[in-house]
Write an enzyme that holds these catalytic residues in place. Structure first.
Site, mmCIF file in Angstrom:
data_model
loop_
_atom_site.group_PDB
_atom_site.id
_atom_site.type_symbol
_atom_site.label_atom_id
_atom_site.label_comp_id
_atom_site.label_asym_id
_atom_site.label_seq_id
_atom_site.Cartn_x
_atom_site.Cartn_y
_atom_site.Cartn_z
ATOM 1 N N ASN A 1 0.829 -1.210 0.000
ATOM 2 C CA ASN A 1 0.000 0.000 0.000
ATOM 3 C C ASN A 1 0.861 1.256 0.000
ATOM 4 O OD1 ASN A 1 -2.080 -1.799 0.168
ATOM 5 N ND2 ASN A 1 -2.433 -1.511 2.360
ATOM 6 N N VAL A 2 0.315 2.311 -0.575
ATOM 7 C CA VAL A 2 1.071 3.568 -0.714
ATOM 8 C C VAL A 2 0.455 4.685 0.140
ATOM 9 C CG1 VAL A 2 1.875 2.987 -3.032
ATOM 10 C CG2 VAL A 2 -0.289 4.215 -2.767
ATOM 11 N N HIS B 1 5.892 -0.751 -2.782
ATOM 12 C CA HIS B 1 5.397 -0.035 -3.964
ATOM 13 C C HIS B 1 5.480 1.473 -3.805
ATOM 14 C CE1 HIS B 1 2.880 -3.825 -5.173
ATOM 15 N NE2 HIS B 1 4.181 -4.010 -5.276
ATOM 16 N N CYS C 1 11.267 13.989 -9.378
ATOM 17 C CA CYS C 1 11.320 14.381 -10.786
ATOM 18 C C CYS C 1 11.401 13.142 -11.680
ATOM 19 C CB CYS C 1 12.546 15.267 -11.032
ATOM 20 S SG CYS C 1 12.805 15.629 -12.770
ATOM 21 N N CYS D 1 10.393 20.251 -12.185
ATOM 22 C CA CYS D 1 11.573 20.106 -11.308
ATOM 23 C C CYS D 1 12.392 21.404 -11.324
ATOM 24 C CB CYS D 1 12.421 18.944 -11.838
ATOM 25 S SG CYS D 1 13.983 18.762 -10.966
ATOM 26 N N SER E 1 -4.724 -9.755 -2.992
ATOM 27 C CA SER E 1 -5.201 -10.795 -3.913
ATOM 28 C C SER E 1 -4.056 -11.742 -4.290
ATOM 29 C CB SER E 1 -5.759 -10.143 -5.186
ATOM 30 O OG SER E 1 -4.735 -9.340 -5.779
ATOM 31 N N ASN F 1 -8.322 -12.703 4.738
ATOM 32 C CA ASN F 1 -8.973 -12.176 3.543
ATOM 33 C C ASN F 1 -10.355 -12.812 3.460
ATOM 34 O OD1 ASN F 1 -9.794 -11.630 0.868
ATOM 35 N ND2 ASN F 1 -7.649 -11.467 0.204
HETATM 36 N N1 APR Z 1 -10.089 -7.128 4.841
HETATM 37 C C1 APR Z 1 -9.208 -8.012 4.278
HETATM 38 N N2 APR Z 1 -9.124 -8.224 2.943
HETATM 39 C C2 APR Z 1 -9.960 -7.513 2.156
HETATM 40 C C3 APR Z 1 -10.894 -6.580 2.667
HETATM 41 C C4 APR Z 1 -10.925 -6.404 4.067
HETATM 42 N N3 APR Z 1 -11.789 -5.546 4.632
HETATM 43 N N4 APR Z 1 -11.582 -6.039 1.613
HETATM 44 C C5 APR Z 1 -11.073 -6.611 0.489
HETATM 45 N N5 APR Z 1 -10.115 -7.500 0.824
HETATM 46 C C6 APR Z 1 -9.289 -8.319 -0.064
HETATM 47 C C7 APR Z 1 -9.930 -8.703 -1.375
HETATM 48 O O1 APR Z 1 -10.621 -9.939 -1.226
HETATM 49 C C8 APR Z 1 -8.712 -8.844 -2.290
HETATM 50 O O2 APR Z 1 -8.245 -10.197 -2.265
HETATM 51 O O3 APR Z 1 -8.181 -7.506 -0.408
HETATM 52 C C9 APR Z 1 -7.655 -7.942 -1.667
HETATM 53 C C10 APR Z 1 -7.330 -6.714 -2.491
HETATM 54 O O4 APR Z 1 -6.720 -7.170 -3.666
HETATM 55 P P1 APR Z 1 -6.233 -6.084 -4.741
HETATM 56 O O5 APR Z 1 -7.325 -5.116 -4.982
HETATM 57 O O6 APR Z 1 -5.660 -6.860 -5.882
HETATM 58 O O7 APR Z 1 -5.078 -5.266 -3.989
HETATM 59 P P2 APR Z 1 -3.581 -5.713 -3.784
HETATM 60 O O8 APR Z 1 -3.479 -7.189 -3.602
HETATM 61 O O9 APR Z 1 -3.029 -4.860 -2.711
HETATM 62 O O10 APR Z 1 -2.909 -5.297 -5.184
HETATM 63 C C11 APR Z 1 -1.504 -5.457 -5.282
HETATM 64 O O11 APR Z 1 -1.582 -4.327 -7.425
HETATM 65 O O12 APR Z 1 -2.483 -2.638 -8.706
HETATM 66 C C12 APR Z 1 -1.351 -3.024 -7.978
HETATM 67 O O13 APR Z 1 0.235 -1.620 -6.979
HETATM 68 C C13 APR Z 1 -1.086 -2.085 -6.837
HETATM 69 O O14 APR Z 1 -0.205 -2.591 -4.633
HETATM 70 C C14 APR Z 1 -1.193 -2.961 -5.593
HETATM 71 C C15 APR Z 1 -0.954 -4.350 -6.140
#
Ligand code: APR
Length: 249
Positions: free
Chosen positions: A101-102, A118, A126, A147, A189, A213
């Site tokens: 997460n950012v 990330h 820049c 910049c 995910s 999850n």
């Molecule tokens: N608690 C726990 N898990 C949750 C919740 C919650 N309240 N709500 C959703 N989720 C789960 C979803 O089921 C899903 O599996 O969080 C996951 C989010 O998955 P993504 O949206 O793919 O996010 P992430 O895995 O962080 O993506 C990875 O992809 O787009 C790039 O750079 C971006 O860091 C990101 C990377």
């Protein structure tokens, strides 16, 4: 909620616990995830908005999108899941928090040491000379700042698709995955590499792997414990059970 006793036992005697978080941890702070049905990638094209090519082909569109995301994130507050992870720093002899997460909500919740795989959306640099940019980002009519050193376009300090992850951060994260006794994969995910490789490195190195999850993911078949609950509910429950077992409550 019910946490398996053998998970609590393993955590109570664990020397080294590591956790990888994804967008799901911030969902209960009102920040959209990416791949959920109502996620960001359902509405926006990641290659247009979160990639070097996207920035080169339309820098203003990318800049505007990040300014919109910063607006959402600036108003977001950590949720109980973030606070539970901050507590874990004091609960285990060694604890490493690795995040995709950012939004820096882990730091807002009090986590002192966060490995950001990330990058982060708060800082900028820049695009040309890479120097950090500390100037004003909200310019009249949304113009992209330039910049002061080389005149290049300023960009958010997030890692885009097509870019390498920060070498030191990834090395430290892989080291933690190799050495930990228990590895949490929380709110991700598990689809984006190399971050998604970390729980597999941990498993291969003999750690217990726990997934928090509510949904099934690519990692689910490989985990030792699957907690199908949101992080804001599951993580405080886990912290409380470990504290009780350690006689801290
Ligand atoms: N608690 C726990 N898990 C949750 C919740 C919650 N309240 N709500 C959703 N989720 C789960 C979803 O089921 C899903 O599996 O969080 C996951 C989010 O998955 P993504 O949206 O793919 O996010 P992430 O895995 O962080 O993506 C990875 O992809 O787009 C790039 O750079 C971006 O860091 C990101 C990377």
């Amino acid at each position: 909620m019910e946490i398996p006793d053998d998970l609590i036992d393993a955590l109570t005697c664990a020397n080294f616990v590591a956790a990888l978080t994804g967008a799901g941890v911030s969902a209960e702070s009102g920040i959209k995830t990416f791949r959920d049905p109502d996620g960001l990638w359902a509405k926006f094209n990641p290659m247009e908005l979160a990639s070097i090519d996207g920035f080169l082909s339309n820098p203003q569109r990318v800049w505007d999108w990040y300014q919109y995301r910063r607006e959402v994130i600036n108003n977001a507050k950590p949720n109980p899941g973030h606070y539970a992870l901050a507590e874990m720093e004091k609960l285990f002899p060694q604890f490493t928090l690795i995040t995709q997460n950012v939004d820096r909500l882990h730091q807002k919740a009090g986590s002192k040491k966060v490995i950001e795989l990330h990058g982060n959306i708060i800082e900028n640099h820049c695009f040309q000379c890479k120097r950090p940019f500390e100037g004003e980002t909200a310019l009249p009519d949304g113009e992209i700042p330039k910049c002061p050193s080389c005149g290049g376009l300023i960009r958010p300090s997030v890692v885009w698709f097509g870019e390498l992850l920060p070498f030191d951060a990834l090395t430290e994260a892989e080291q933690s995955a190799t050495e930990c006794n228990v590895f949490f994969s929380i709110g991700t995910s598990a689809e984006v590499y190399p971050a998604a490789n970390l729980p597999l490195i941990a498993k291969r190195s003999g750690a217990l792997v726990v997934e928090v999850n509510p949904n099934y993911t690519a990692l689910t078949p490989y985990v030792d414990f699957k907690i199908s609950e949101t992080s804001a509910v599951a993580l405080p429950a886990i912290v409380e059970e470990v504290k009780r077992k350690k006689g801290l409550l």
